[in-house]
Design a protein around this motif. Sequence first.
Motif, PDB file in Angstrom:
ATOM      1  N   MET A 192       0.840  -1.190   0.000  1.00 17.56           N
ATOM      2  CA  MET A 192       0.000   0.000   0.000  1.00 17.56           C
ATOM      3  C   MET A 192       0.883   1.251   0.000  1.00 17.56           C
ATOM      4  N   MET A 193       0.519   2.217  -0.772  1.00 17.00           N
ATOM      5  CA  MET A 193       1.319   3.418  -0.982  1.00 17.00           C
ATOM      6  C   MET A 193       1.514   4.258   0.294  1.00 17.00           C
ATOM      7  N   LEU A 194       0.577   4.258   1.208  1.00 16.13           N
ATOM      8  CA  LEU A 194       0.664   5.095   2.404  1.00 16.13           C
ATOM      9  C   LEU A 194       1.611   4.538   3.457  1.00 16.13           C
ATOM     10  N   ASN A 195       2.056   3.323   3.305  1.00 17.61           N
ATOM     11  CA  ASN A 195       2.938   2.743   4.307  1.00 17.61           C
ATOM     12  C   ASN A 195       4.395   2.720   3.893  1.00 17.61           C
ATOM     13  N   THR A 196       4.752   3.437   2.857  1.00 21.35           N
ATOM     14  CA  THR A 196       6.155   3.500   2.469  1.00 21.35           C
ATOM     15  C   THR A 196       6.898   4.458   3.388  1.00 21.35           C
ATOM     16  N   PRO A 197       8.194   4.229   3.580  1.00 24.17           N
ATOM     17  CA  PRO A 197       8.965   5.159   4.425  1.00 24.17           C
ATOM     18  C   PRO A 197       8.887   6.605   3.932  1.00 24.17           C
ATOM     19  N   MET A 198       8.922   6.818   2.624  1.00 24.19           N
ATOM     20  CA  MET A 198       8.871   8.182   2.090  1.00 24.19           C
ATOM     21  C   MET A 198       7.522   8.838   2.383  1.00 24.19           C
ATOM     22  N   SER A 199       6.439   8.095   2.233  1.00 28.33           N
ATOM     23  CA  SER A 199       5.121   8.685   2.501  1.00 28.33           C
ATOM     24  C   SER A 199       4.987   9.052   3.977  1.00 28.33           C
ATOM     25  N   LYS A 200       5.610   8.266   4.846  1.00 31.11           N
ATOM     26  CA  LYS A 200       5.564   8.588   6.276  1.00 31.11           C
ATOM     27  C   LYS A 200       6.401   9.820   6.595  1.00 31.11           C
ATOM     28  N   LEU A 201       7.544   9.985   5.912  1.00 29.47           N
ATOM     29  CA  LEU A 201       8.361  11.187   6.112  1.00 29.47           C
ATOM     30  C   LEU A 201       7.620  12.440   5.663  1.00 29.47           C
ATOM     31  N   VAL A 202       6.987  12.344   4.507  1.00 26.67           N
ATOM     32  CA  VAL A 202       6.221  13.487   3.992  1.00 26.67           C
ATOM     33  C   VAL A 202       5.051  13.787   4.928  1.00 26.67           C
ATOM     34  N   ALA A 203       4.347  12.760   5.357  1.00 29.81           N
ATOM     35  CA  ALA A 203       3.221  12.955   6.276  1.00 29.81           C
ATOM     36  C   ALA A 203       3.702  13.584   7.579  1.00 29.81           C
ATOM     37  N   ASN A 204       4.857  13.145   8.076  1.00 25.41           N
ATOM     38  CA  ASN A 204       5.414  13.692   9.306  1.00 25.41           C
ATOM     39  C   ASN A 204       5.678  15.187   9.158  1.00 25.41           C
ATOM     40  N   ALA A 205       6.270  15.587   8.030  1.00 25.94           N
ATOM     41  CA  ALA A 205       6.557  17.006   7.779  1.00 25.94           C
ATOM     42  C   ALA A 205       5.276  17.815   7.647  1.00 25.94           C
ATOM     43  N   VAL A 206       4.298  17.288   6.916  1.00 24.22           N
ATOM     44  CA  VAL A 206       3.023  17.994   6.717  1.00 24.22           C
ATOM     45  C   VAL A 206       2.280  18.114   8.045  1.00 24.22           C
ATOM     46  N   MET A 207       2.262  17.035   8.826  1.00 17.84           N
ATOM     47  CA  MET A 207       1.563  17.084  10.117  1.00 17.84           C
ATOM     48  C   MET A 207       2.226  18.079  11.066  1.00 17.84           C
ATOM     49  N   PHE A 208       3.559  18.165  11.017  1.00 17.63           N
ATOM     50  CA  PHE A 208       4.235  19.160  11.846  1.00 17.63           C
ATOM     51  C   PHE A 208       3.776  20.561  11.477  1.00 17.63           C
ATOM     52  N   GLN A 209       3.742  20.861  10.182  1.00 16.38           N
ATOM     53  CA  GLN A 209       3.338  22.197   9.743  1.00 16.38           C
ATOM     54  C   GLN A 209       1.890  22.503  10.141  1.00 16.38           C
ATOM     55  N   ILE A 210       1.016  21.532   9.971  1.00 13.10           N
ATOM     56  CA  ILE A 210      -0.386  21.718  10.379  1.00 13.10           C
ATOM     57  C   ILE A 210      -0.454  21.953  11.881  1.00 13.10           C
ATOM     58  N   GLY A 211       0.286  21.156  12.653  1.00 12.92           N
ATOM     59  CA  GLY A 211       0.305  21.325  14.110  1.00 12.92           C
ATOM     60  C   GLY A 211       0.867  22.660  14.522  1.00 12.92           C
ATOM     61  N   TRP A 212       1.936  23.108  13.831  1.00 20.71           N
ATOM     62  CA  TRP A 212       2.545  24.402  14.134  1.00 20.71           C
ATOM     63  C   TRP A 212       1.526  25.518  13.949  1.00 20.71           C
ATOM     64  N   PHE A 213       0.843  25.523  12.800  1.00 14.91           N
ATOM     65  CA  PHE A 213      -0.150  26.565  12.537  1.00 14.91           C
ATOM     66  C   PHE A 213      -1.322  26.491  13.506  1.00 14.91           C
ATOM     67  N   ALA A 214      -1.759  25.284  13.836  1.00 10.94           N
ATOM     68  CA  ALA A 214      -2.877  25.142  14.779  1.00 10.94           C
ATOM     69  C   ALA A 214      -2.503  25.704  16.143  1.00 10.94           C
ATOM     70  N   CYS A 215      -1.285  25.436  16.592  1.00  5.20           N
ATOM     71  CA  CYS A 215      -0.833  25.954  17.888  1.00  5.20           C
ATOM     72  C   CYS A 215      -0.691  27.474  17.855  1.00  5.20           C
ATOM     73  N   VAL A 216       0.004  27.978  16.847  1.00  2.00           N
ATOM     74  CA  VAL A 216       0.304  29.410  16.775  1.00  2.00           C
ATOM     75  C   VAL A 216      -0.954  30.234  16.525  1.00  2.00           C
TER      76      VAL A 216
END
Length: 180
Positions: free
Chosen positions: A1-25
């Motif tokens: 499955m495409m969502l369980n690749t290491p690269m997709s998890k790295l991208v998701a991690n970066a995107v989730m950080f940015q979303i979390g940063w904006f939500a907090c700020v």
Amino acid sequence: MMLNTPMSKLVANAVMFQIGWFACVLGGTGPWLLVPMAILCVHFFWISSWAAEGKLVVTVVLAGAAIDSFLMQMGVFEFPGESKLVPLWLAVLWAMLALTLNHCLAWTARPLWLASLLGAISGPLSYFAGAALADVSLPMEPLPTFLILAAVWAITFPLLHGFAHIYRQQWLVKQMAQKK
């Protein structure tokens, strides 16, 4: 499955950080804090686990809140109200950072000078961006504020990576011992 690749998890991690940063700020201590809480859950169920990274998240939150509370007491930045500690949203922001250390920001750990340099640049820029978007004031002149934050982050970012490395090694040893 495409969502369980290491690269997709790295991208998701970066995107989730940015979303979390904006939500907090942008959201402060209101219901927007549910967004980073959801990100923490997604991270621990899909990208990693509480067993693997819970200790790191707690360490980073405590260290970060202490550092920012000290900087606040020193007059580097101010929040509305009379609190001696940083607001909850800023502590949660540290948790968001902790989620990246073994994932999308792992490349910044070595060599040590790179972590220090990136901390000295990105740390202050994050504070300036956050202050521009949130109800935070930077009462000192911009250059001294930048230099203080750069010095703090030149030490803090490599230190946080050090914690990530130590805890990751401890977890790996524990995993190997359980397989025997």
